[in-house]
Write a protein that holds these residues in place. Structure first.
Motif, PDB file in Angstrom:
ATOM      1  N   TRP A  12      41.639  46.276  43.620  1.00 51.91           N
ATOM      2  CA  TRP A  12      41.544  45.694  42.268  1.00 51.91           C
ATOM      3  C   TRP A  12      42.071  44.261  42.206  1.00 51.91           C
ATOM      4  CZ3 TRP A  12      43.325  50.066  38.341  1.00 51.91           C
ATOM      5  CH2 TRP A  12      42.333  51.059  38.287  1.00 51.91           C
ATOM      6  N   LYS A  13      42.826  43.851  43.236  1.00 48.31           N
ATOM      7  CA  LYS A  13      43.485  42.534  43.218  1.00 48.31           C
ATOM      8  C   LYS A  13      44.292  42.403  41.914  1.00 48.31           C
ATOM      9  CE  LYS A  13      39.954  40.823  46.264  1.00 48.31           C
ATOM     10  NZ  LYS A  13      39.208  39.689  46.815  1.00 48.31           N
ATOM     11  N   MET A  14      44.392  41.202  41.336  1.00 48.87           N
ATOM     12  CA  MET A  14      45.213  41.058  40.124  1.00 48.87           C
ATOM     13  C   MET A  14      44.336  41.199  38.875  1.00 48.87           C
ATOM     14  SD  MET A  14      48.225  38.285  39.359  1.00 48.87           S
ATOM     15  CE  MET A  14      47.222  36.979  38.700  1.00 48.87           C
ATOM     16  N   TYR A 166      37.703  44.746  58.427  1.00 46.67           N
ATOM     17  CA  TYR A 166      37.171  43.439  58.823  1.00 46.67           C
ATOM     18  C   TYR A 166      36.630  42.750  57.582  1.00 46.67           C
ATOM     19  CZ  TYR A 166      33.977  39.851  60.418  1.00 46.67           C
ATOM     20  OH  TYR A 166      33.316  38.661  60.567  1.00 46.67           O
ATOM     21  N   GLU A 167      37.294  41.657  57.203  1.00 50.65           N
ATOM     22  CA  GLU A 167      36.884  40.920  56.013  1.00 50.65           C
ATOM     23  C   GLU A 167      36.715  39.445  56.350  1.00 50.65           C
ATOM     24  OE1 GLU A 167      38.037  43.197  52.181  1.00 50.65           O
ATOM     25  OE2 GLU A 167      39.663  41.854  52.698  1.00 50.65           O
ATOM     26  N   PRO A 168      35.490  39.027  56.658  1.00 50.25           N
ATOM     27  CA  PRO A 168      35.288  37.601  56.896  1.00 50.25           C
ATOM     28  C   PRO A 168      35.653  36.822  55.632  1.00 50.25           C
ATOM     29  CG  PRO A 168      33.172  38.803  56.839  1.00 50.25           C
ATOM     30  CD  PRO A 168      34.262  39.817  56.745  1.00 50.25           C
ATOM     31  N   ALA A 171      33.173  35.589  53.149  1.00 47.71           N
ATOM     32  CA  ALA A 171      32.375  36.580  52.416  1.00 47.71           C
ATOM     33  C   ALA A 171      33.128  37.159  51.225  1.00 47.71           C
ATOM     34  CB  ALA A 171      31.952  37.708  53.356  1.00 47.71           C
ATOM     35  N   ILE A 172      34.431  36.868  51.133  1.00 46.14           N
ATOM     36  CA  ILE A 172      35.240  37.503  50.087  1.00 46.14           C
ATOM     37  C   ILE A 172      35.042  36.808  48.747  1.00 46.14           C
ATOM     38  CG2 ILE A 172      37.592  37.991  49.316  1.00 46.14           C
ATOM     39  CD1 ILE A 172      38.349  38.369  52.241  1.00 46.14           C
ATOM     40  N   GLY A 173      34.527  37.566  47.800  1.00 52.68           N
ATOM     41  CA  GLY A 173      34.377  37.052  46.442  1.00 52.68           C
ATOM     42  C   GLY A 173      33.347  35.936  46.305  1.00 52.68           C
ATOM     43  N   GLY A 232      36.256  44.646  46.573  1.00 50.07           N
ATOM     44  CA  GLY A 232      36.983  43.939  45.527  1.00 50.07           C
ATOM     45  C   GLY A 232      36.229  44.003  44.215  1.00 50.07           C
ATOM     46  N   GLY A 233      35.526  42.930  43.909  1.00 51.64           N
ATOM     47  CA  GLY A 233      34.838  42.785  42.623  1.00 51.64           C
ATOM     48  C   GLY A 233      34.054  44.010  42.173  1.00 51.64           C
ATOM     49  N   ALA A 234      33.280  44.590  43.077  1.00 49.55           N
ATOM     50  CA  ALA A 234      32.407  45.700  42.692  1.00 49.55           C
ATOM     51  C   ALA A 234      33.178  46.996  42.418  1.00 49.55           C
ATOM     52  CB  ALA A 234      31.346  45.941  43.767  1.00 49.55           C
TER      53      ALA A 234
HETATM   54  P1  PGA Z   1      35.134  41.247  47.307  1.00 46.64           P
HETATM   55  O1  PGA Z   1      36.618  41.385  47.876  1.00 46.64           O
HETATM   56  O2  PGA Z   1      34.472  42.596  47.460  1.00 46.64           O
HETATM   57  O3  PGA Z   1      35.301  40.858  45.873  1.00 46.64           O
HETATM   58  O4  PGA Z   1      34.452  40.203  48.127  1.00 46.64           O
HETATM   59  C1  PGA Z   1      36.906  42.189  48.980  1.00 46.64           C
HETATM   60  C2  PGA Z   1      38.362  42.055  49.334  1.00 46.64           C
HETATM   61  O5  PGA Z   1      38.899  40.938  49.250  1.00 46.64           O
HETATM   62  O6  PGA Z   1      39.038  43.049  49.681  1.00 46.64           O
END
Ligand code: PGA
Length: 250
Positions: A12-14, A166-168, A171-173, A232-234
């Protein structure tokens, strides 16, 4: 490739509030009967109490997003592994790229955090991943192997008890996802590294994270070494998260 059910973890992050969390969890739990994969939600630490009661007796495990590298003491603002365990936390993300980037967490600090979690029976979800510049410089394998090596070195035979994500970073957010082939290639490298460290490497779930969504989850999850997702977002939209849980249940 692991033999157990896929593991889908929401990060969920913040984000969230008492009322938004309750509504989201109610929507997700209403249809969990159709889901066969394993799942967890990693929530902001102030909501662990609320989420512990909302998720108790549910198939969704409770997760945290970080843990202190210290056991206890004068570390204002930090939350220890023992404190997480007090709230029946099962998983804890360590070394998310946002922590590495904005809080200067080094490979060694991340390795110690994994150790703290393991010591109290919490499964660390160890995040690794390269930046865009590193990928373009052909350093992807070097970077993820360096990040995982620190965790392997600090945790010895316990390494089979971790989860890897594995989180490139690119690709995050961002809406940019690694292609299923790009993901599989890195996952295979990580699997080989785990195999060299433990006879139980096939037990370690290797999750993909970075703009995973309802449209691309199935193709990513079809790869032999993609054992689940870190979302994250989804994960903040019940409909999207559920459709990904269903994609992971096939
Ligand atoms: P994202 O985030 O799905 O919003 O790209 C994934 C994460 O940072 O764990």
């Amino acid at each position: 490739m692991t033999m157990s059910a896929k593991l889908m973890v929401g990060n969920w992050k913040m984000h969230g509030s008492l009322s938004a969390n309750a509504a989201l969890v109610a929507d997700v739990l209403a249809v969990m009967g159709q889901v066969q994969c394993r799942s967890a939600l990693c929530v902001p630490s102030v909501y662990l109490g609320q989420m512990q009661s909302l998720l108790s007796c549910s198939p969704i495990a409770l997760g945290a997003q970080d843990v202190s590298s210290h056991a206890s003491g004068a570390y204002t603002g930090e939350v220890s592994a023992d404190m997480l365990r007090d709230f029946a936390v099962r998983y804890c993300i360590v070394g998310h790229s946002e922590r590495r980037q904005y809080h200067s967490e080094t490979d060694i600090v991340v390795a110690i955090k994994a150790q703290r979690a393991l010591a109290v029976g919490i499964t660390p979800i160890v995040c690794v991943g390269e930046s865009l510049a590193e990928r373009e410089a052909g350093q992807t394998e070097l970077v993820v192997k360096r990040q995982l090596a620190a965790v392997i070195q600090a945790n010895g035979h316990c390494i089979s008890e971790i989860v890897v994500a594995y989180e490139p970073v690119w690709a995050i957010g961002t809406g940019l996802t690694a292609s299923p082939q790009q993901a599989q290639q890195v996952h295979a490298v990580l699997r080989a590294q785990l195999r060299a460290a433990t006879a139980h490497a096939d037990r370690v779930a290797i999750l993909y994270g970075g703009s995973m969504n309802a449209a691309n989850a199935q193709d990513l999850l079809a790869q032999p070494d993609v054992d689940g997702g870190l979302i994250g977002g989804a994960s903040l939209k019940a409909v999207d998260f559920l459709s990904m849980l269903k994609a992971a249940s096939r």
